[in-house]
Design an enzyme around this catalytic site. Sequence first.
Site, mmCIF file in Angstrom:
data_model
loop_
_atom_site.group_PDB
_atom_site.id
_atom_site.type_symbol
_atom_site.label_atom_id
_atom_site.label_comp_id
_atom_site.label_asym_id
_atom_site.label_seq_id
_atom_site.Cartn_x
_atom_site.Cartn_y
_atom_site.Cartn_z
ATOM 1 N N ARG A 1 0.821 -1.207 0.000
ATOM 2 C CA ARG A 1 0.000 0.000 0.000
ATOM 3 C C ARG A 1 0.858 1.260 0.000
ATOM 4 O O ARG A 1 1.878 1.319 0.684
ATOM 5 C CB ARG A 1 -0.912 0.017 1.220
ATOM 6 C CG ARG A 1 -1.571 1.383 1.395
ATOM 7 C CD ARG A 1 -2.776 1.332 2.280
ATOM 8 N NE ARG A 1 -3.805 0.505 1.681
ATOM 9 C CZ ARG A 1 -4.750 -0.106 2.388
ATOM 10 N NH1 ARG A 1 -4.777 -0.008 3.682
ATOM 11 N NH2 ARG A 1 -5.646 -0.832 1.773
ATOM 12 N N GLU B 1 14.355 1.719 -0.733
ATOM 13 C CA GLU B 1 15.504 1.157 -1.443
ATOM 14 C C GLU B 1 15.166 0.475 -2.756
ATOM 15 O O GLU B 1 16.003 0.396 -3.651
ATOM 16 C CB GLU B 1 16.224 0.169 -0.516
ATOM 17 C CG GLU B 1 16.899 0.889 0.629
ATOM 18 C CD GLU B 1 17.311 -0.045 1.743
ATOM 19 O OE1 GLU B 1 18.498 -0.284 1.902
ATOM 20 O OE2 GLU B 1 16.410 -0.542 2.466
#
Lengths: 331, 736
Positions: free
Chosen positions: B626, B702
């Site tokens: 989400r 990342e």
Amino acid sequence: MRAFSYVSAPDVATAVRAVSETPNAKFLGGGTNLVDLMRENIEHPDVLVDVSRLPLNGVEELPDGGLRIGATVRNSALAAHPLVRTRYPVVSQAVLNGASAQLRNMATVGGNLLQRTRCLYFYDTASPCNKREPGSGCAALGGFTRDAGILGVSERCVATHPSDLCVALVALGAVVEVESTRGTRRIPLTDLHRLPADTPQRETVLERDELITAVELPPVPAAANSRYRKVRDRASYAFALVSVAAALRLDGDTITEARLALGGIAPKPWRANEAEHVLTGARATEETFDRAAAAELDRAQAVGDNAFKIELTRRTIVATLRELTHEGSRP
Amino acid sequence: MTRTVDGEHLVGQPIDRIDGPAKTTGGARFSAEHAYPGLTHAALVPATVSRGRITAIDTAAAAAVPGVITVLTHGNAPKLNPPKRPTPANLSTLVSGTQVNYLNTDEVHWDGQPVAVVVAETSHAAREAAALVHVSYERLPAVVDFAAEEPNAVAQKGNPVMPGSAKKGDADAALAVAPVTVDARYTTPQHHHNALEPHATTAVWQGDELTVHDSTQSITWLRKHLALRFGVPEAKVRVLAPFVGGGFGGKGFAWPGTIIAVLAARATGRPVRLLLTREDVHRAVGARTPSAQRVALGADTGGRLTALVHTSVTRTSRVGGQPEQVTAPAQHLYDATNIRTAQSQTTLDWMPNTSMRAPGDAIGSFALESAIDELAGELGIDPVELRMRNEPERNPIDGKRFSHRMLREAYALGARRFGWENRSPEPRSTRDGRWLVGMGVATAYHPAMQFTANVTVRLAADGTVTVRCGFQEMGMGNATVQAQIAADALGVPFEAVRVEYGDSALPASVMAGGSMQTSTVAGSVLAACGKLTRRLSTLARRTGMQGRTPTEILTAARVPFIDAAVGSDTRLGALAGQARMLAKVVRDQRTWAKAACGAHFCEVRVDADTGEVRVSRWTAAFDVGRVINRKTAFSQLRGGIVMGIGMALFEEALVDRRTGRIMNPSLSGYHVPVHADVPPIDIACLDEPDPTMPLGILGVGEVGITGVAAAIANAIHHATGSRIRDLPITPDKLVT
Ligand SMILES: Cc1cc2nc3c(=O)[nH]c(=O)nc-3n(C[C@H](O)[C@H](O)[C@H](O)COP(=O)(O)OP(=O)(O)OC[C@H]3O[C@@H](n4cnc5c(N)ncnc54)[C@H](O)[C@@H]3O)c2cc1C
Ligand code: SF4
């Protein structure tokens, strides 16, 4: 950076006298190179004589159609000047391909001519460097030499001159006017910078107290069709791996006038006399361009890991001349 | 419980970051911007040998510079406790960047190790004096050449959160008989973080009480570490880091600057500010390890992988260093029948390496995703199609279930937005004037984790909510996101929520790293808000105020506020918390393969003559679970891609192999992308919650950088026909 004193000179005579009379004094232009070198503990002047506010900031048209550019004209003002842009586009492009907008707003023409090499070892006070400390050795040899020269270098020093502007100016046959307590002299830009030979610490023919007051450009008909091509590691804000300043005048497909200079590959802005010789009077073909590049690079020699520069220079010369031919022959 | 996202809820909305105005108006104070009466300034003196012993330090010239207060060396610096050996049993021991006891030893372990510090009334005086400190060394033989040491690499140990080697079937035997193979070597150089804000510390001692403003990603651990090094109780140490100007892993650990600033403040009895120079950032903060990798792939003629071998060699140091999971993507991405991954390390006389955005995965994905592209070329199969044919149903290496995996959907979405179907399959087949044009694709993948954070949430009778948690904000938007989550959970407006963070006096949180801070803190905020909601309904029942607003209920109950806490900051509570956390992490790892993933599509233009590369178009489609805030999440993903462009085309520390010295420790010599290098970046997210994570968050910090360098290398190959396997891809590699 060591402590130093600062004076701002009101006129040329005062500036010249101040530096001449003070042993460890230096002229200060925009400071974008000199102050950096002081911060890095590479230069240690005791006195800075600021010449950036001298009334040398005009660009004037000369009677013969050439231009006289004052030494304190900012790089950004030079690039934007209408006469420079129309008569000598290569100069404008060279400036705009260098540094960043902020730096160009500060940097002066005089300072740009005398900026020092970007050799990594020159900048590192823990490394031996003949230019920084004469006789200490050259750490670049056997180390990183990707930015080293392929023409004009010596065993004592393989560093390159980093200026873009100089490459364009040298192609156009610019003349530098210098003032000192001993009077005025005029030096062709090709003769201003010295090759390193055994004394890489001596970079120009200027004496310490000689002030650059102007740069003059002769009329160069070919310059209207000129171009600066800079090859670098990123799109902006990087020094040249290789650069080419070129101007061509064509009559049909015959080259009637050719100007060529190279950057990033030699200890001084490199006027490509051999290549110009091949080009002048020849037909503007890929084959001619190849021959011209080959003639200039005949004596080029790789230093460690910069062998790619020989091929890259050849290709960049040919590509730039090709582009100029297409543009120059357009109605 | 998680609510659905709809127009009424804040979760999912592109809300402006709450720290934005402070940052854009200059109101935000960073660690080097705190004024204290009597403030002094420090400057480091770095060693210029890679290994040796200090035989003498001449500080006379430095001490004579006007304004200098003291020059501290191992000869006169206060004693400091040595760092503890790192152990997973006490995670705070991992925080020491190196094992060196700075200014308490005459040993030099890397070129750049600080060997003295100057403290002065002004930063100029300190720097001028630092350059005048003369250090003599007895040089000792040093091992500094990574390439030369590669043959001496030894196997790297794994740990519960970072797998080492892995094996399924017999990949080498399968490779030997595979009809189509690729077997190639890839290398990546050392990278430096170069955040906008250089590392900075302001340290103030008052008696044995220490206040430190530090640009850290790890407030809680840094506090423990400082207490240990300076021999004071943890309760006496306060670390503040409300604003950090970018970290990317480079500020995760305690590097010499922080320790030496605190030491200098103790020695002088005055507040000390130490702002690293850009050169210090390169020489005195860990970097990303260089790597040499092999990827070997075997496939049948239909493109199904029968063998996948991925091995890596990285670097560690004699005085510390992190292992990196370079070959981890190979354990998760492709449904190969046989897999072998192995990681090994060399040990050098070098600054210990450290985490840098997607440690391991960023560089490992370059090799793996380049090799897959090479295989697609060998097979004559479209690289997207090849990936789809090998998309696994379960985690390839061990058959674990994926908690969530929508890579197929990400590829479909990305390909559509990018226009992948317009790509002509032949390399070097598209030209636009002087430019050769190519398109490339690669997979992004980064594991998702959740740790635990202590949080308190207060709901006051005036309707305001205060969330308190010692997490850190480096520009990711975490404070904004937690405010959104708390507002939704308690049904109050966004503006009613205040979030306090960046202070070790607050409940302890995790470090900002591993893309797990947002989900971790969200888990605790949700739990605390759940407790508050339950207490509120009890109060409502008791006062007969069911269905009324929190203000009405609390007013009726004559309660000024109610608090809920998750976790405990007592010693026992902290220990229990850490044990719970480790148990949960290990349990989670055993049960699920959990990750954020995505598909990068890019177009590059390569100058046919000069080999200059321009990235001209980018689309990336992600499955990051989400999305809580489209603005801040997309900005994280975009930032990862920009950093990946740097890795692909520019970034490289030039380490002189004769001396071990970095020769380009500046932003003029160490190139990062400038604006002109970055095209508009189109980001799309599937926005499907992961069922096993708080609110379904998988983390966005990342995953963005993984796969980027490969996508560019693949596009360059498509444009030019040249396959470059050594980063960065500079013009010289394309003209020779
Ligand atoms: C990050 C960075 C990137 C850069 N990138 C580029 C690039 O891509 N291309 C490029 O060409 N340049 C580049 N530059 C260099 C820049 O162009 C020079 O620093 C600038 O032109 C120097 O001009 P200045 O007026 O600031 O000189 P200063 O720094 O003031 O002086 C330089 C030298 O000239 C002397 N001097 C100055 N004026 C006079 C005068 N009138 N007479 C005699 N001596 C004088 C000074 O004593 C000093 O030795 C870059 C610089 C930086 C910092
Ligand atoms: S190349 Fe020249 S400037 Fe560079 S280290 Fe050698 S002597 Fe010094």
